[in-house]
Design an enzyme around this catalytic site. Structure first.
Site, mmCIF file in Angstrom:
data_model
loop_
_atom_site.group_PDB
_atom_site.id
_atom_site.type_symbol
_atom_site.label_atom_id
_atom_site.label_comp_id
_atom_site.label_asym_id
_atom_site.label_seq_id
_atom_site.Cartn_x
_atom_site.Cartn_y
_atom_site.Cartn_z
ATOM 1 C CD GLU A 112 62.540 15.955 23.014
ATOM 2 O OE1 GLU A 112 62.066 15.206 22.167
ATOM 3 O OE2 GLU A 112 62.042 16.082 24.138
ATOM 4 C CB CYS A 125 60.989 25.764 26.252
ATOM 5 S SG CYS A 125 61.166 24.633 27.642
ATOM 6 C CB CYS A 132 67.295 15.763 34.340
ATOM 7 S SG CYS A 132 67.183 16.838 35.808
ATOM 8 C CB CYS A 136 61.166 15.211 39.481
ATOM 9 S SG CYS A 136 62.265 16.455 40.210
ATOM 10 C CB CYS A 139 59.972 15.234 35.338
ATOM 11 S SG CYS A 139 60.949 15.992 34.027
ATOM 12 C CB CYS A 377 55.752 21.410 31.576
ATOM 13 S SG CYS A 377 55.169 23.033 31.171
HETATM 14 N N1 SAH Z 1 64.985 21.111 36.273
HETATM 15 C C1 SAH Z 1 64.306 22.369 36.218
HETATM 16 C C2 SAH Z 1 63.790 22.761 34.848
HETATM 17 C C3 SAH Z 1 63.132 21.718 34.007
HETATM 18 S S1 SAH Z 1 61.437 21.371 34.018
HETATM 19 C C4 SAH Z 1 63.172 22.394 37.201
HETATM 20 O O1 SAH Z 1 62.816 21.350 37.728
HETATM 21 O O2 SAH Z 1 62.674 23.469 37.498
HETATM 22 C C5 SAH Z 1 60.458 22.793 33.936
HETATM 23 C C6 SAH Z 1 59.199 22.657 34.784
HETATM 24 O O3 SAH Z 1 58.315 21.609 34.323
HETATM 25 C C7 SAH Z 1 59.513 22.317 36.234
HETATM 26 O O4 SAH Z 1 58.734 23.110 37.074
HETATM 27 C C8 SAH Z 1 59.099 20.877 36.316
HETATM 28 O O5 SAH Z 1 58.851 20.474 37.630
HETATM 29 C C9 SAH Z 1 57.864 20.857 35.442
HETATM 30 N N2 SAH Z 1 57.449 19.520 35.049
HETATM 31 C C10 SAH Z 1 58.205 18.423 34.916
HETATM 32 N N3 SAH Z 1 57.451 17.362 34.565
HETATM 33 C C11 SAH Z 1 56.192 17.813 34.450
HETATM 34 C C12 SAH Z 1 54.965 17.190 34.084
HETATM 35 N N4 SAH Z 1 54.908 15.900 33.774
HETATM 36 N N5 SAH Z 1 53.857 17.952 34.084
HETATM 37 C C13 SAH Z 1 53.914 19.266 34.393
HETATM 38 N N6 SAH Z 1 55.031 19.896 34.728
HETATM 39 C C14 SAH Z 1 56.165 19.180 34.771
#
Ligand code: SAH
Length: 386
Positions: A112, A125, A132, A136, A139, A377
């Protein structure tokens, strides 16, 4: 050998297929494109012509390439502009100024991208991987595991597609203001000004293709798209050796580090790769990046109610960042479906901001566009079914 194991899910089948997408002009630098022209029996200057079509006019259609001989158009486009990503779904919100696209790759892999138009800029974005591998727990993308890396051209194609819809006037200028006021500016042509690698995937786990994509995006037309390096942000969970490598690339891109906790005990659970590279090592790598590039590092911190939003964690974070070339980007958590976690209470968020500021650390709270279309995000999960 007969295995008692159940059949692997489709995701693993795709991951096991080691195929690469077909070669595309955007995978190559200009010298590589000239060599490819020679292989096709064409004069090298056609590389510049074809590059201008793709990077300057965002077109892939042979019929539009009237400066190329009619007899070579289809062959050139077929050889160097193969279709890579097919739009499967398009969702818009915020009066059309936020637009999420679900793409299918040549092998069925889904990714996406999100376009966000603001009065003064347009941010794309983009995804760097299908899925991935960083796992985490808060996410959406992290829940599904890694399918595969995207190629350089697959990353670039997401931005070119955004530029194309903007140039076609398909994205309205400014959302309708409060009280139903009409848009301040009519729909108009605009350019992609910013690119953030904050879609699906861990960019630094797909290092070579991400760095090549940054060069394609930022090199001037016809070499690339001509976006300013300073307007590109690479966001990482904190892969320390890759951060050091990026610092040595002579690029002026912004580094964002997804910290989410100032202490190893909590960060080990929120960002599992922390067990390999803990907070002090990640921050050292970030300060090295800032020193080498002169660029302020963005510390990403998703505020999760009663998990990482305590006042003492704000103070600990503030003391780690005080005096550094850094600013904190707080992201109210976007709960993923079925998540037990939610965003912080407004009071806790305000207090978190106040305490960081009392340490002299600049703080912004991220505007979370695209919530209704799961485009905010951490919500990019690439469900193909409605
Ligand atoms: N893998 C990279 C980029 C992808 S996510 C990274 O982790 O930086 C981009 C941002 O969104 C990251 O800071 C990630 O931690 C955040 N993110 C992921 N899931 C989220 C959520 N459910 N709510 C808010 N931010 C989130």
């Amino acid at each position: 050998m007969v295995s008692a194991q159940p059949a692997p899910p489709v995701r693993l089948t795709l991951a096991g297929r080691r195929g690469r997408p077909p070669r595309h002009l955007a995978d190559l630098d200009l010298a590589g494109r000239r060599a490819a022209m020679a292989d096709l029996g064409e004069p090298p200057f056609r590389a510049v012509q074809l590059s201008r079509h793709f990077f300057g006019r965002y077109t892939e259609h042979p019929d539009d390439m009237t400066d190329l001989p009619r007899t070579s158009r289809a062959a050139l486009a077929g050889a160097l502009l193969p279709p890579l990503l097919t739009a499967v779904r398009e969702l818009t919100c915020d009066d059309g100024t936020t637009r999420k696209t679900l793409w299918r790759g040549f092998d069925g892999a889904l990714v996406e991208s999100v376009l966000m138009r603001y009065p003064d800029r347009v941010t794309m974005c983009v995804s760097s991987q299908a899925g991935c591998g960083m796992a985490c727990p808060f996410c959406a993308t992290g829940q599904a595991g890694l399918t595969r890396n995207l190629s350089t051209a697959e990353i670039v194609a997401q931005v070119v597609a955004g530029a194309r819809v903007l140039a076609a006037g398909e994205v309205p200028g400014v959302s309708v203001g409060r009280g139903g006021r009409p848009p301040q500016t009519p729909p108009q042509r605009a350019r992609v000004s910013n690119v953030v690698f904050m879609g699906m995937g861990e960019p630094l786990a797909n290092y070579a293709d991400v760095v090549a994509a940054v060069r394609r995006l930022t090199d001037p037309v016809p070499e690339g798209m001509g976006i300013s390096q300073r307007s590109v942000t690479v966001s990482t969970v904190g892969l320390v050796p890759a951060i050091s490598r990026l610092a040595a690339e002579d690029l002026s891109v912004t580094l964002a580090v997804s910290l989410h906790a100032p202490d190893d005990e909590l960060r080990d659970t929120l960002v599992p790769v922390n067990r390999r590279w803990p907070v002090p090592e990640v921050l050292n790598a970030a300060w090295h990046y800032a020193a080498v590039t002169g660029r302020r590092v963005s510390i990403e911190y998703a505020l999760i109610r009663d998990i990482n939003d305590q006042a003492w964690r704000a103070d600990l974070l503030g003391s780690l960042l005080a005096g550094r070339l850094a600013h904190v980007n707080l992201i109210p958590l976007n709960p993923t479906p079925g998540s037990k976690w939610t965003a912080s209470r407004p009071g806790a968020q305000r207090e978190f901001v106040r305490r960081l500021e009392s340490h002299g650390v600049p703080v912004t709270v991220r505007d979370t566009r695209g919530r209704e279309i799961d485009g905010a995000c951490g919500q990019l999960a690439a469900q193909a079914e409605p």
